[in-house]
Scaffold this active site. Structure first.
Site, PDB file in Angstrom:
ATOM      1  N   TYR A 185      10.779 -10.600  -1.562  1.00 58.09           N
ATOM      2  CA  TYR A 185      11.113 -11.817  -2.318  1.00 58.09           C
ATOM      3  C   TYR A 185      12.293 -12.554  -1.675  1.00 58.09           C
ATOM      4  O   TYR A 185      12.298 -13.786  -1.600  1.00 58.09           O
ATOM      5  CB  TYR A 185      11.438 -11.473  -3.775  1.00 58.09           C
ATOM      6  CG  TYR A 185      10.332 -10.720  -4.491  1.00 58.09           C
ATOM      7  CD1 TYR A 185       8.991 -11.056  -4.284  1.00 58.09           C
ATOM      8  CD2 TYR A 185      10.609  -9.669  -5.355  1.00 58.09           C
ATOM      9  CE1 TYR A 185       7.974 -10.354  -4.912  1.00 58.09           C
ATOM     10  CE2 TYR A 185       9.593  -8.971  -6.000  1.00 58.09           C
ATOM     11  CZ  TYR A 185       8.282  -9.313  -5.771  1.00 58.09           C
ATOM     12  OH  TYR A 185       7.280  -8.631  -6.392  1.00 58.09           O
ATOM     13  N   GLU A 210      10.523 -10.695 -12.373  1.00 45.41           N
ATOM     14  CA  GLU A 210      11.415  -9.560 -12.626  1.00 45.41           C
ATOM     15  C   GLU A 210      11.049  -8.442 -11.665  1.00 45.41           C
ATOM     16  O   GLU A 210       9.870  -8.265 -11.352  1.00 45.41           O
ATOM     17  CB  GLU A 210      11.260  -9.023 -14.061  1.00 45.41           C
ATOM     18  CG  GLU A 210      11.950  -9.850 -15.110  1.00 45.41           C
ATOM     19  CD  GLU A 210      11.067 -10.962 -15.640  1.00 45.41           C
ATOM     20  OE1 GLU A 210       9.836 -10.904 -15.432  1.00 45.41           O
ATOM     21  OE2 GLU A 210      11.608 -11.898 -16.255  1.00 45.41           O
TER      22      GLU A 210
HETATM   23  C1  LIG Z   1       5.941  -4.621  -2.721  1.00 44.16           C
HETATM   24  C2  LIG Z   1       4.557  -4.641  -2.030  1.00 44.16           C
HETATM   25  C3  LIG Z   1       3.631  -5.585  -2.782  1.00 44.16           C
HETATM   26  C4  LIG Z   1       4.736  -5.139  -0.578  1.00 44.16           C
HETATM   27  O1  LIG Z   1       3.447  -5.258  -0.001  1.00 44.16           O
HETATM   28  P1  LIG Z   1       3.150  -4.901   1.549  1.00 44.16           P
HETATM   29  O2  LIG Z   1       1.794  -5.373   1.856  1.00 44.16           O
HETATM   30  O3  LIG Z   1       3.438  -3.468   1.809  1.00 44.16           O
HETATM   31  O4  LIG Z   1       4.273  -5.773   2.283  1.00 44.16           O
HETATM   32  P2  LIG Z   1       4.159  -6.503   3.700  1.00 44.16           P
HETATM   33  O5  LIG Z   1       3.587  -5.582   4.717  1.00 44.16           O
HETATM   34  O6  LIG Z   1       3.465  -7.797   3.514  1.00 44.16           O
HETATM   35  O7  LIG Z   1       5.697  -6.732   4.043  1.00 44.16           O
HETATM   36  C5  LIG Z   1       6.343  -7.968   3.711  1.00 44.16           C
HETATM   37  C6  LIG Z   1       7.825  -7.761   3.541  1.00 44.16           C
HETATM   38  O8  LIG Z   1       8.086  -6.829   2.476  1.00 44.16           O
HETATM   39  C7  LIG Z   1       9.258  -6.059   2.801  1.00 44.16           C
HETATM   40  N1  LIG Z   1       8.868  -4.673   3.048  1.00 44.16           N
HETATM   41  C8  LIG Z   1       7.592  -4.202   3.147  1.00 44.16           C
HETATM   42  N2  LIG Z   1       7.621  -2.856   3.334  1.00 44.16           N
HETATM   43  C9  LIG Z   1       8.927  -2.500   3.380  1.00 44.16           C
HETATM   44  C10 LIG Z   1       9.591  -1.257   3.543  1.00 44.16           C
HETATM   45  N3  LIG Z   1       8.914  -0.117   3.720  1.00 44.16           N
HETATM   46  N4  LIG Z   1      10.953  -1.235   3.501  1.00 44.16           N
HETATM   47  C11 LIG Z   1      11.641  -2.382   3.309  1.00 44.16           C
HETATM   48  N5  LIG Z   1      11.070  -3.601   3.150  1.00 44.16           N
HETATM   49  C12 LIG Z   1       9.725  -3.658   3.198  1.00 44.16           C
HETATM   50  C13 LIG Z   1       9.807  -6.677   4.071  1.00 44.16           C
HETATM   51  O9  LIG Z   1      10.649  -7.753   3.717  1.00 44.16           O
HETATM   52  C14 LIG Z   1       8.536  -7.198   4.735  1.00 44.16           C
HETATM   53  O10 LIG Z   1       8.795  -8.215   5.666  1.00 44.16           O
HETATM   54  P3  LIG Z   1       9.154  -7.790   7.191  1.00 44.16           P
HETATM   55  O11 LIG Z   1       7.957  -7.017   7.674  1.00 44.16           O
HETATM   56  O12 LIG Z   1       9.338  -9.105   7.896  1.00 44.16           O
HETATM   57  O13 LIG Z   1      10.377  -6.948   7.128  1.00 44.16           O
HETATM   58  C15 LIG Z   1       3.960  -3.204  -1.964  1.00 44.16           C
HETATM   59  O14 LIG Z   1       4.906  -2.347  -1.406  1.00 44.16           O
HETATM   60  C16 LIG Z   1       3.522  -2.642  -3.317  1.00 44.16           C
HETATM   61  O15 LIG Z   1       2.411  -2.882  -3.788  1.00 44.16           O
HETATM   62  N6  LIG Z   1       4.428  -1.859  -3.954  1.00 44.16           N
HETATM   63  C17 LIG Z   1       4.127  -1.232  -5.257  1.00 44.16           C
HETATM   64  C18 LIG Z   1       4.073  -2.251  -6.355  1.00 44.16           C
HETATM   65  C19 LIG Z   1       5.354  -3.060  -6.442  1.00 44.16           C
HETATM   66  O16 LIG Z   1       6.447  -2.549  -6.341  1.00 44.16           O
HETATM   67  N7  LIG Z   1       5.184  -4.381  -6.664  1.00 44.16           N
HETATM   68  C20 LIG Z   1       6.265  -5.293  -6.850  1.00 44.16           C
HETATM   69  C21 LIG Z   1       6.673  -5.298  -8.281  1.00 44.16           C
HETATM   70  S1  LIG Z   1       7.949  -6.502  -8.616  1.00 44.16           S
END
Ligand SMILES: CC(C)(COP(=O)(O)OP(=O)(O)OC[C@H]1O[C@@H](n2cnc3c(N)ncnc32)[C@H](O)[C@@H]1OP(=O)(O)O)[C@@H](O)C(=O)NCCC(=O)NCCS
Length: 222
Positions: free
Chosen positions: A165, A153
């Site tokens: 995702y 979710e």
């Molecule tokens: C969601 C989360 C886990 C992503 O982790 P991250 O280490 O920053 O992500 P990554 O650097 O590995 O990026 C992977 C992909 O995520 C997406 N993404 C990451 N940052 C993004 C941004 N600022 N805007 C849009 N898409 C983004 C993209 O699809 C990216 O792939 P791409 O680089 O090829 O475009 C992180 O932002 C987080 O911890 N957020 C708060 C908690 C949360 O929302 N968890 C999910 C609950 S369902």
């Protein structure tokens, strides 16, 4: 890649809670990671920063890694955040000598469905491929445990997580109304197709190769 993935152990509980507070400040009650370790259907993975154990000069891991190529304003903002991490009265869960965790991911698997219950990366470590590395590891683990599909979710407003995702083949399959207690926000249910399908395996292999090419190879050990 300066990060590696392994299973969460009880000594990680304080850091995992710290990351959870950072990633999900609204979450109540907080997860009891120590209790989750006794949950037979749960598996938790952590991404840890390898540099700490490989260098002798005591670094401040709360300082954000430099992704390179920043503009001056971004550099100043990072300097201020990093200085905050060094303040003597700041209490931190990480202790020198421990591996520093950048993020965690939790899965509950029931029969052939692996449910990603949580994924969070410290705010200073986002945008560095860590969340994606954790998701790759979760999918690899789900395959090893004979899952057929993954589901989760996600808040309708959380487009960053939805992007991640979607990149890995999850699509929106439904809506849970007022799913989140803090603001009664709706959740999308996002689910993969069969991860055992040849077409998925091929796309996944390609995405992992791209991640490795962009961020470097990451050790995944569980
Ligand atoms: C969601 C989360 C886990 C992503 O982790 P991250 O280490 O920053 O992500 P990554 O650097 O590995 O990026 C992977 C992909 O995520 C997406 N993404 C990451 N940052 C993004 C941004 N600022 N805007 C849009 N898409 C983004 C993209 O699809 C990216 O792939 P791409 O680089 O090829 O475009 C992180 O932002 C987080 O911890 N957020 C708060 C908690 C949360 O929302 N968890 C999910 C609950 S369902």
């Amino acid at each position: 890649m300066p990060f590696a993935v392994r299973r969460l152990v009880v000594e990680d509980a304080a850091q995992a809670s710290e990351i959870e507070r950072d990633a999900f400040p609204e979450m109540f009650p907080p997860t009891s990671f120590a209790r989750e370790l006794g949950n037979r259907v749960a598996r938790y993975l952590v991404a840890w920063r390898r540099e700490e154990v490989e260098s002798d000069d005591a670094p401040n891991p709360y300082a954000e890694p430099d992704p390179g190529g920043d503009g001056a304003g971004v550099g100043v903002r990072r300097f201020i955040r990093n200085a905050r991490g060094l303040l003597p009265w700041r209490t931190t869960a990480w202790e020198p000598g421990q591996q520093f965790l950048a993020g965690f991911l939790g899965i509950w698997q029931v029969i052939d469905e692996a449910h990603i219950i949580s994924v969070g990366v410290r705010s200073g470590y986002r945008g560095l491929g860590v969340g994606e590395l954790l998701l790759i590891s979760a999918i690899e683990q789900a395959r090893e445990h004979n899952a057929d599909r993954l589901t989760l979710e996600v808040r309708v407003s959380n487009y960053v997580a939805q992007n991640l995702y979607t990149k890995y083949g999850f699509s929106k399959r439904g809506l849970r109304k007022a799913y989140y207690a803090d603001n009664r926000e709706d959740a999308y249910i996002m689910t993969t197709g069969s991860i055992r399908a040849h077409s998925y395996a091929e796309e996944f292999r390609q995405l992992v190769a791209e991640h490795e090419q962009r961020w470097g190879r990451a050790c995944r050990d569980w």
